[in-house]
Design a protein around this motif. Structure first.
Motif, PDB file in Angstrom:
ATOM      1  N   SER A   1       3.842  -0.598   5.905  1.00 31.12           N
ATOM      2  CA  SER A   1       3.969  -0.703   4.446  1.00 31.12           C
ATOM      3  C   SER A   1       2.606  -0.703   3.762  1.00 31.12           C
ATOM      4  CB  SER A   1       4.765  -1.952   4.065  1.00 31.12           C
ATOM      5  OG  SER A   1       4.114  -3.113   4.552  1.00 31.12           O
ATOM      6  N   MET A   2       1.600  -1.249   4.395  1.00 33.47           N
ATOM      7  CA  MET A   2       0.253  -1.264   3.816  1.00 33.47           C
ATOM      8  C   MET A   2      -0.296   0.157   3.708  1.00 33.47           C
ATOM      9  SD  MET A   2      -2.364  -3.421   2.886  1.00 33.47           S
ATOM     10  CE  MET A   2      -2.273  -4.924   3.812  1.00 33.47           C
ATOM     11  N   THR A   3      -0.121   0.962   4.754  1.00 32.01           N
ATOM     12  CA  THR A   3      -0.612   2.335   4.743  1.00 32.01           C
ATOM     13  C   THR A   3       0.140   3.158   3.702  1.00 32.01           C
ATOM     14  OG1 THR A   3      -1.056   2.094   7.108  1.00 32.01           O
ATOM     15  CG2 THR A   3      -1.185   4.314   6.206  1.00 32.01           C
ATOM     16  N   HIS A   4       1.451   2.998   3.657  1.00 33.39           N
ATOM     17  CA  HIS A   4       2.229   3.720   2.637  1.00 33.39           C
ATOM     18  C   HIS A   4       1.855   3.243   1.227  1.00 33.39           C
ATOM     19  CE1 HIS A   4       4.773   6.402   4.887  1.00 33.39           C
ATOM     20  NE2 HIS A   4       5.071   5.441   5.737  1.00 33.39           N
ATOM     21  N   GLY A   5       1.573   1.967   1.069  1.00 33.04           N
ATOM     22  CA  GLY A   5       1.134   1.470  -0.234  1.00 33.04           C
ATOM     23  C   GLY A   5      -0.210   2.054  -0.638  1.00 33.04           C
ATOM     24  N   ASN A   6      -1.129   2.132   0.311  1.00 37.48           N
ATOM     25  CA  ASN A   6      -2.471   2.633   0.024  1.00 37.48           C
ATOM     26  C   ASN A   6      -2.535   4.146  -0.135  1.00 37.48           C
ATOM     27  OD1 ASN A   6      -4.016   0.258  -0.116  1.00 37.48           O
ATOM     28  ND2 ASN A   6      -4.046   0.096   2.105  1.00 37.48           N
ATOM     29  N   ILE A   7      -1.618   4.856   0.463  1.00 35.88           N
ATOM     30  CA  ILE A   7      -1.668   6.323   0.381  1.00 35.88           C
ATOM     31  C   ILE A   7      -0.443   6.869  -0.358  1.00 35.88           C
ATOM     32  CG2 ILE A   7      -1.765   8.483   1.693  1.00 35.88           C
ATOM     33  CD1 ILE A   7      -3.343   6.913   3.860  1.00 35.88           C
ATOM     34  N   THR A   8       0.742   6.684   0.192  1.00 36.97           N
ATOM     35  CA  THR A   8       1.948   7.278  -0.379  1.00 36.97           C
ATOM     36  C   THR A   8       2.183   6.811  -1.813  1.00 36.97           C
ATOM     37  OG1 THR A   8       2.873   7.221   1.858  1.00 36.97           O
ATOM     38  CG2 THR A   8       4.388   7.731   0.061  1.00 36.97           C
ATOM     39  N   PHE A   9       2.139   5.501  -2.044  1.00 39.48           N
ATOM     40  CA  PHE A   9       2.408   4.978  -3.381  1.00 39.48           C
ATOM     41  C   PHE A   9       1.309   5.378  -4.365  1.00 39.48           C
ATOM     42  CE2 PHE A   9       2.557   1.426  -6.568  1.00 39.48           C
ATOM     43  CZ  PHE A   9       3.763   1.783  -7.139  1.00 39.48           C
ATOM     44  N   VAL A  10       0.067   5.408  -3.895  1.00 37.66           N
ATOM     45  CA  VAL A  10      -1.029   5.786  -4.795  1.00 37.66           C
ATOM     46  C   VAL A  10      -0.956   7.282  -5.134  1.00 37.66           C
ATOM     47  CG1 VAL A  10      -3.545   5.817  -5.106  1.00 37.66           C
ATOM     48  CG2 VAL A  10      -2.455   3.850  -4.018  1.00 37.66           C
ATOM     49  N   VAL A  11      -0.492   8.115  -4.201  1.00 38.81           N
ATOM     50  CA  VAL A  11      -0.259   9.531  -4.517  1.00 38.81           C
ATOM     51  C   VAL A  11       0.809   9.635  -5.618  1.00 38.81           C
ATOM     52  CG1 VAL A  11       0.729  11.704  -3.633  1.00 38.81           C
ATOM     53  CG2 VAL A  11      -1.023  10.498  -2.316  1.00 38.81           C
ATOM     54  N   PHE A  12       1.849   8.817  -5.519  1.00 41.47           N
ATOM     55  CA  PHE A  12       2.890   8.793  -6.553  1.00 41.47           C
ATOM     56  C   PHE A  12       2.316   8.362  -7.904  1.00 41.47           C
ATOM     57  CE2 PHE A  12       5.982   6.061  -8.822  1.00 41.47           C
ATOM     58  CZ  PHE A  12       6.844   7.060  -9.261  1.00 41.47           C
ATOM     59  N   LEU A  13       1.518   7.293  -7.918  1.00 41.82           N
ATOM     60  CA  LEU A  13       0.911   6.833  -9.172  1.00 41.82           C
ATOM     61  C   LEU A  13       0.016   7.912  -9.777  1.00 41.82           C
ATOM     62  CD1 LEU A  13      -0.058   3.148  -8.255  1.00 41.82           C
ATOM     63  CD2 LEU A  13       1.766   3.890  -9.804  1.00 41.82           C
ATOM     64  N   LEU A  14      -0.791   8.550  -8.950  1.00 42.39           N
ATOM     65  CA  LEU A  14      -1.660   9.630  -9.426  1.00 42.39           C
ATOM     66  C   LEU A  14      -0.823  10.766 -10.000  1.00 42.39           C
ATOM     67  CD1 LEU A  14      -4.406  11.060  -9.729  1.00 42.39           C
ATOM     68  CD2 LEU A  14      -4.167  11.795  -7.341  1.00 42.39           C
ATOM     69  N   SER A  15       0.252  11.126  -9.318  1.00 43.53           N
ATOM     70  CA  SER A  15       1.132  12.195  -9.807  1.00 43.53           C
ATOM     71  C   SER A  15       1.727  11.840 -11.162  1.00 43.53           C
ATOM     72  CB  SER A  15       2.262  12.458  -8.810  1.00 43.53           C
ATOM     73  OG  SER A  15       1.744  12.844  -7.571  1.00 43.53           O
ATOM     74  N   MET A  16       2.103  10.593 -11.341  1.00 44.89           N
ATOM     75  CA  MET A  16       2.664  10.162 -12.619  1.00 44.89           C
ATOM     76  C   MET A  16       1.600  10.144 -13.723  1.00 44.89           C
ATOM     77  SD  MET A  16       5.866   9.915 -12.270  1.00 44.89           S
ATOM     78  CE  MET A  16       6.385   9.009 -13.727  1.00 44.89           C
ATOM     79  N   ARG A  17       0.376   9.780 -13.380  1.00 54.33           N
ATOM     80  CA  ARG A  17      -0.704   9.842 -14.376  1.00 54.33           C
ATOM     81  C   ARG A  17      -0.948  11.289 -14.810  1.00 54.33           C
ATOM     82  NH1 ARG A  17      -2.249   4.598 -13.360  1.00 54.33           N
ATOM     83  NH2 ARG A  17      -2.818   4.266 -11.190  1.00 54.33           N
ATOM     84  N   LEU A  18      -0.962  12.192 -13.831  1.00 56.46           N
ATOM     85  CA  LEU A  18      -1.169  13.606 -14.147  1.00 56.46           C
ATOM     86  C   LEU A  18      -0.007  14.155 -14.971  1.00 56.46           C
ATOM     87  CD1 LEU A  18      -2.686  14.831 -10.764  1.00 56.46           C
ATOM     88  CD2 LEU A  18      -3.904  14.290 -12.893  1.00 56.46           C
ATOM     89  N   ALA A  19       1.217  13.731 -14.661  1.00 52.97           N
ATOM     90  CA  ALA A  19       2.384  14.152 -15.452  1.00 52.97           C
ATOM     91  C   ALA A  19       2.256  13.632 -16.880  1.00 52.97           C
ATOM     92  CB  ALA A  19       3.670  13.629 -14.804  1.00 52.97           C
TER      93      ALA A  19
END
Length: 185
Positions: free
Chosen positions: A137-155
């Motif tokens: 969960s830590m790795t997914h939080g640091n990478i997967t979730f942050v990719v999602f946040l970045l995608s939402m910022r770009l959207a």
């Protein structure tokens, strides 16, 4: 009961994500690093390896670094939560100003997202980098979730699912520079 101001620059899913989910997701790691499960657990989970968490960290410097990292997480969560709410409440009738301030914040956060993703990925052992099923969960939080946040910022910057008030709008026309007839003589 207080009336919540409109937040036209951060509507719908963006408001839910950036006013609620992201602050919670950044404050929680701080609490977890400081108290329970603690700094040793937090440090151990950074790279998944399936071994039991040590009872304590051997080096007090590492413990201090984890606690300071927790403080950085807390700062990010509090800034997003308090500053975005203050902007909403102080500028309810100025969506262009809201959007301009959000854009500055989102630019800084997006740059931090990119570097966070890069360094979290680069720091993984080669055998784990593309073995997503072994990520914790830590790795997914640091990478997967942050990719999602970045995608939402770009959207958000692209204006997807929202009205734009500042970004993507034509620049205002410059002030008129008509010659002053009194100065012409």
């Amino acid at each position: 009961m207080p009336i919540i101001s409109e937040f036209p620059a951060l509507p719908g899913v963006y408001q839910f994500l950036f006013l609620h989910i992201e602050p919670i997701s950044t404050v929680m790691p701080a609490v977890m690093a400081w108290s329970f499960p603690g700094a040793a657990w937090f440090h151990h989970e950074l790279i998944p390896d399936g071994t039991p968490t040590p009872a304590a960290l051997a080096d007090p410097r590492t413990t201090m670094a984890i606690w300071q990292l927790g403080n950085c997480y807390l700062l990010l969560g509090l800034l997003s939560s308090f500053v975005f709410r203050a902007m909403r409440d102080a500028l309810p009738d100025s969506p262009a100003a809201q959007e301009r301030i959000l854009g500055a914040s989102f630019t800084a956060l997006a740059l931090a997202d990119v570097t966070h993703i890069i360094w979290s990925f680069v720091g993984l052992p080669d055998a784990l980098k593309y073995d997503f099923a072994r990520w914790n969960s830590m790795t997914h939080g640091n990478i997967t979730f942050v990719v999602f946040l970045l995608s939402m910022r770009l959207a958000w910057f692209a204006g997807i699912g929202r009205k734009r008030y500042y970004f993507g709008q034509p620049a205002p026309a410059p002030a008129s520079t008509k010659p002053n007839p009194k100065k012409a003589s």
